[in-house]
Design a protein around this motif. Structure first.
Motif, PDB file in Angstrom:
ATOM      1  N   LEU A 100       0.825  -1.206   0.000  1.00 34.55           N
ATOM      2  CA  LEU A 100       0.000   0.000   0.000  1.00 34.55           C
ATOM      3  C   LEU A 100       0.863   1.262   0.000  1.00 34.55           C
ATOM      4  O   LEU A 100       0.495   2.275  -0.606  1.00 34.55           O
ATOM      5  CB  LEU A 100      -0.923   0.006   1.222  1.00 34.55           C
ATOM      6  CG  LEU A 100      -2.044  -1.028   1.237  1.00 34.55           C
ATOM      7  CD1 LEU A 100      -2.784  -0.982   2.573  1.00 34.55           C
ATOM      8  CD2 LEU A 100      -3.019  -0.803   0.092  1.00 34.55           C
ATOM      9  N   ALA A 101       2.000   1.200   0.673  1.00 35.20           N
ATOM     10  CA  ALA A 101       2.861   2.379   0.798  1.00 35.20           C
ATOM     11  C   ALA A 101       3.727   2.621  -0.433  1.00 35.20           C
ATOM     12  O   ALA A 101       4.347   3.693  -0.543  1.00 35.20           O
ATOM     13  CB  ALA A 101       3.758   2.239   2.028  1.00 35.20           C
ATOM     14  N   THR A 102       3.771   1.665  -1.348  1.00 39.31           N
ATOM     15  CA  THR A 102       4.692   1.803  -2.483  1.00 39.31           C
ATOM     16  C   THR A 102       3.967   1.829  -3.842  1.00 39.31           C
ATOM     17  O   THR A 102       3.868   2.890  -4.455  1.00 39.31           O
ATOM     18  CB  THR A 102       5.744   0.676  -2.467  1.00 39.31           C
ATOM     19  OG1 THR A 102       5.097  -0.602  -2.331  1.00 39.31           O
ATOM     20  CG2 THR A 102       6.712   0.867  -1.308  1.00 39.31           C
ATOM     21  N   ASN A 159       9.295 -10.188  -6.651  1.00 39.13           N
ATOM     22  CA  ASN A 159       9.916 -10.032  -5.331  1.00 39.13           C
ATOM     23  C   ASN A 159       9.867  -8.590  -4.856  1.00 39.13           C
ATOM     24  O   ASN A 159      10.145  -7.658  -5.621  1.00 39.13           O
ATOM     25  CB  ASN A 159      11.387 -10.459  -5.363  1.00 39.13           C
ATOM     26  CG  ASN A 159      11.545 -11.958  -5.553  1.00 39.13           C
ATOM     27  OD1 ASN A 159      10.699 -12.740  -5.127  1.00 39.13           O
ATOM     28  ND2 ASN A 159      12.631 -12.353  -6.198  1.00 39.13           N
ATOM     29  N   MET A 160       9.521  -8.417  -3.591  1.00 36.02           N
ATOM     30  CA  MET A 160       9.624  -7.132  -2.913  1.00 36.02           C
ATOM     31  C   MET A 160      10.950  -7.161  -2.148  1.00 36.02           C
ATOM     32  O   MET A 160      11.160  -8.029  -1.292  1.00 36.02           O
ATOM     33  CB  MET A 160       8.453  -6.968  -1.938  1.00 36.02           C
ATOM     34  CG  MET A 160       8.293  -5.574  -1.393  1.00 36.02           C
ATOM     35  SD  MET A 160       7.200  -4.580  -2.421  1.00 36.02           S
ATOM     36  CE  MET A 160       6.756  -3.311  -1.238  1.00 36.02           C
ATOM     37  N   VAL A 241      12.930  -1.345  -0.713  1.00 33.74           N
ATOM     38  CA  VAL A 241      13.789  -0.516  -1.565  1.00 33.74           C
ATOM     39  C   VAL A 241      12.947   0.479  -2.360  1.00 33.74           C
ATOM     40  O   VAL A 241      13.341   1.645  -2.557  1.00 33.74           O
ATOM     41  CB  VAL A 241      14.624  -1.416  -2.501  1.00 33.74           C
ATOM     42  CG1 VAL A 241      15.402  -0.579  -3.506  1.00 33.74           C
ATOM     43  CG2 VAL A 241      15.566  -2.298  -1.691  1.00 33.74           C
ATOM     44  N   LEU A 242      11.766   0.052  -2.811  1.00 31.01           N
ATOM     45  CA  LEU A 242      10.877   0.916  -3.589  1.00 31.01           C
ATOM     46  C   LEU A 242      10.443   2.156  -2.814  1.00 31.01           C
ATOM     47  O   LEU A 242      10.214   3.211  -3.396  1.00 31.01           O
ATOM     48  CB  LEU A 242       9.623   0.143  -4.003  1.00 31.01           C
ATOM     49  CG  LEU A 242       9.751  -0.896  -5.108  1.00 31.01           C
ATOM     50  CD1 LEU A 242       8.444  -1.670  -5.246  1.00 31.01           C
ATOM     51  CD2 LEU A 242      10.096  -0.217  -6.431  1.00 31.01           C
ATOM     52  N   ASN A 246      13.813   8.026  -3.159  1.00 31.92           N
ATOM     53  CA  ASN A 246      14.083   9.467  -3.078  1.00 31.92           C
ATOM     54  C   ASN A 246      14.968   9.801  -1.889  1.00 31.92           C
ATOM     55  O   ASN A 246      15.876  10.641  -1.988  1.00 31.92           O
ATOM     56  CB  ASN A 246      12.768  10.244  -2.988  1.00 31.92           C
ATOM     57  CG  ASN A 246      11.957  10.177  -4.272  1.00 31.92           C
ATOM     58  OD1 ASN A 246      12.505   9.950  -5.347  1.00 31.92           O
ATOM     59  ND2 ASN A 246      10.655  10.364  -4.163  1.00 31.92           N
ATOM     60  N   GLU A 247      14.698   9.157  -0.765  1.00 30.75           N
ATOM     61  CA  GLU A 247      15.472   9.435   0.452  1.00 30.75           C
ATOM     62  C   GLU A 247      16.927   8.980   0.304  1.00 30.75           C
ATOM     63  O   GLU A 247      17.839   9.644   0.811  1.00 30.75           O
ATOM     64  CB  GLU A 247      14.819   8.753   1.659  1.00 30.75           C
ATOM     65  CG  GLU A 247      13.516   9.366   2.126  1.00 30.75           C
ATOM     66  CD  GLU A 247      12.327   9.055   1.237  1.00 30.75           C
ATOM     67  OE1 GLU A 247      11.279   9.679   1.418  1.00 30.75           O
ATOM     68  OE2 GLU A 247      12.447   8.155   0.363  1.00 30.75           O
TER      69      GLU A 247
END
Length: 294
Positions: A100-102, A159-160, A241-242, A246-247
């Motif tokens: 959900l966050a990516t 794969n995540m 990693v996704l 940006n960070e």
């Protein structure tokens, strides 16, 4: 003959966890909803609810919930094909926090251009989502288990990948003696919840070959807050990693062990149903996952 009005009431009180909230969603009185479900139980000769807080379905209630969801989707397909109604039934699915966050917002963007069906997302860990599908609470889910449920299908998405990250300020404060596993895990870390324990211990043992340890971890059950805590230098964190491209690019986060990542396989599961809407949602998920996952 089943009372489908009562089954719809059952579905809503289970969705909201109480007679009161379910009745509000149905625009009925709590008494009316309660009576409908009681009559259903009398007709079936068995309870369909466990009267706890929140309400839970009995094994029979789980079967009825799965049945009414299938009926709703089939009626939606019939309506769309015949022009009887413009209403589109919701599609209920279970998705884990990191997805959900990516990348799942991209799925929603694609699907919303194709269909008008609302998508009701249940948030659960990837180790628990398949159970919700088995219980009939959802029509599809993303899980780390590949075996399809009875009456369902599954497809591997990819794969995540996860790595351990910390901010430069955190490294300067806590890791002055070097970036060894022992030094890192003796400093403050982050856990999302009890289900996150398995992911972190898997990373520690498989990627770094060290005995799992969690005693210095804060618990912080927010995907956005989890990332912000790491950026703020409060703790190290195991993150997708996704989620941190940006960070990392801006130097706010640094991978502590750049050549060590944990690959978690993800699978899309869905019930076997002749539903164009569910089919299109499945295709959107597969298309986005193909671009985002390894």
């Amino acid at each position: 003959m089943l009372d489908y009005d009562a089954l719809h009431c059952l579905s809503e009180v289970l969705r909201y966890g109480s007679f009161d909230k379910g009745a509000q969603a149905l625009h009925l009185t709590q008494s009316a909803v309660s009576q409908k479900i009681k009559r259903l139980e009398l007709h079936l000769g068995s309870p369909v609810l466990v009267r706890t807080k929140p309400l839970k379905a009995t094994p029979l209630g789980q079967q009825l919930l799965a049945h009414i969801q299938r009926v709703n989707v089939l009626e939606d397909e019939l309506s769309a094909r015949t022009g009887i109604s413009d209403e589109a039934s919701p599609l209920s699915i279970a998705i884990n926090n990191d997805v959900l966050a990516t990348w799942f917002s991209d799925v929603m963007a694609r699907f919303s251009f194709r269909r008008s069906n609302p998508v009701h997302i249940f948030n659960a860990d990837q180790t628990q989502t398949r159970t919700l599908l088995q219980q009939g609470k959802v029509m599809g889910c993303i899980s780390q288990t590949g075996t399809p449920i009875t009456g369902g299908e599954s497809a591997r998405l990819g794969n995540m990948n996860y790595q351990l990250y910390a901010s430069p300020a955190f490294i300067a404060r806590y890791l002055t003696k070097g970036l060894s596993p022992n030094e890192v895990f003796s400093s403050p870390g982050l856990l999302y919840d009890e289900f996150d324990v398995a992911l972190l211990t898997q990373y520690q043992s498989e990627c770094l070959g060290v005995a799992p340890t969690l005693k210095h971890c804060h618990w912080y059950p927010s995907s956005y807050g989890f990332l912000q805590m790491a950026v703020a230098g409060v703790a190290w964190a195991l993150l997708p990693v996704l989620q941190v491209k940006n960070e990392v690019a801006s130097g706010q986060l640094v991978p502590l062990f750049p050549d060590k990542h944990l690959a978690v396989s993800l699978f899309w599961h869905w019930i076997e149903l002749e539903s164009d809407a569910l089919g299109e949602l499945s295709q959107c998920i597969k298309d986005v996952a193909k671009k985002q996952l390894s």
